[in-house]
Design a protein around this motif. Structure first.
Motif: not given
Length: 168
Positions: A4-6, A9-10, A63-65, A100-101
Motif C-alpha cells: 500500500s502507499m501507506y 511511505a510511512i 519532507t516527511a510531514k 505521521l503516526q
C-alpha cells in the motif's frame, strides 16, 4: 499481497526520522565529550553553497510531514524554522513522528493516483501520488538524511552505517 502507499511511505519515513534522532543524540554526546560547542555542528556544512546541518534536519522533517499529509489528503502542518539547538531539533523530529503516526493507513487508499501539486517560488511541480513518493519524496528525504549524517561524520562524530540504517 500488494504494497500500500501507506506501507511504502510511512514506515520508511518513521524509521529514517528515528535513526536521525539517534544520530543527533550521538552527535551531542560526542560534542560534549570533546568539549566542542554544539552550535559549531549545527552550522557545519559540507560545502560553502550547501545548507548547514540544522537546515538538513529541518528539510528531512518537512519532507516527511509533507509526504504524509499530501498522500493522506490533509493539510501539511507548518513548522517555523526557528530551531537553534539539538534539543529543539529533537522536538521537531518528535513532532513529525507523532504527526505521521496519527495518520490512519486507510486515509492513504487511492493516493497513488491522487494529484499532488507542489508550488515553489520559481516553479510548480505536479505528480501522481505514486510518482511523488518514489521520485520526489524518498530521494529528497534520503538526500537530506544522508547529508546530515555526512556533515556530522565529516566533523568527527563517530557514526557508522549501522547508525544510518538503524536497528531491525
Amino acid at each position: 499481497m500488494s504494497l500500500s502507499m501507506y506501507q511504502a511511505a510511512i514506515p520508511p519515513l518513521l524509521r529514517g526520522l528515528a535513526n536521525l534522532s539517534a544520530i543527533l543524540d550521538k552527535a551531542l554526546l560526542n560534542a560534549e565529550s570533546r568539549h566542542v560547542d554544539a552550535a559549531v555542528l549545527l552550522q557545519a556544512r559540507l560545502a560553502p553553497d550547501m545548507f548547514p546541518f540544522i537546515r538538513q534536519v529541518q528539510i528531512a522533517a518537512d519532507t516527511a510531514k509533507g509526504c504524509g499529509a499530501r498522500l493522506a489528503g490533509v493539510e501539511v502542518p507548518g513548522y517555523p524554522d526557528t530551531e537553534t539547538s539539538f534539543d529543539e531539533l529533537q522536538q521537531r523530529l518528535a513532532k513529525t513522528i507523532s504527526f505521521l503516526q496519527s495518520l490512519p493507513p486507510a486515509q492513504f487508499d487511492g493516493s497513488e493516483v491522487r494529484d499532488i501539486v507542489l508550488k515553489f517560488p520559481h516553479q510548480t511541480m505536479t505528480f501522481l501520488g505514486q510518482d511523488y513518493l518514489q521520485f520526489f519524496v524518498l530521494p529528497n528525504f534520503y538526500f537530506h538524511l544522508t547529508t546530515a549524517y555526512d556533515i556530522l561524520r565529516h566533523n568527527g562524530v563517530p557514526l557508522g552505517k549501522a547508525d544510518y540504517l538503524g536497528g531491525g
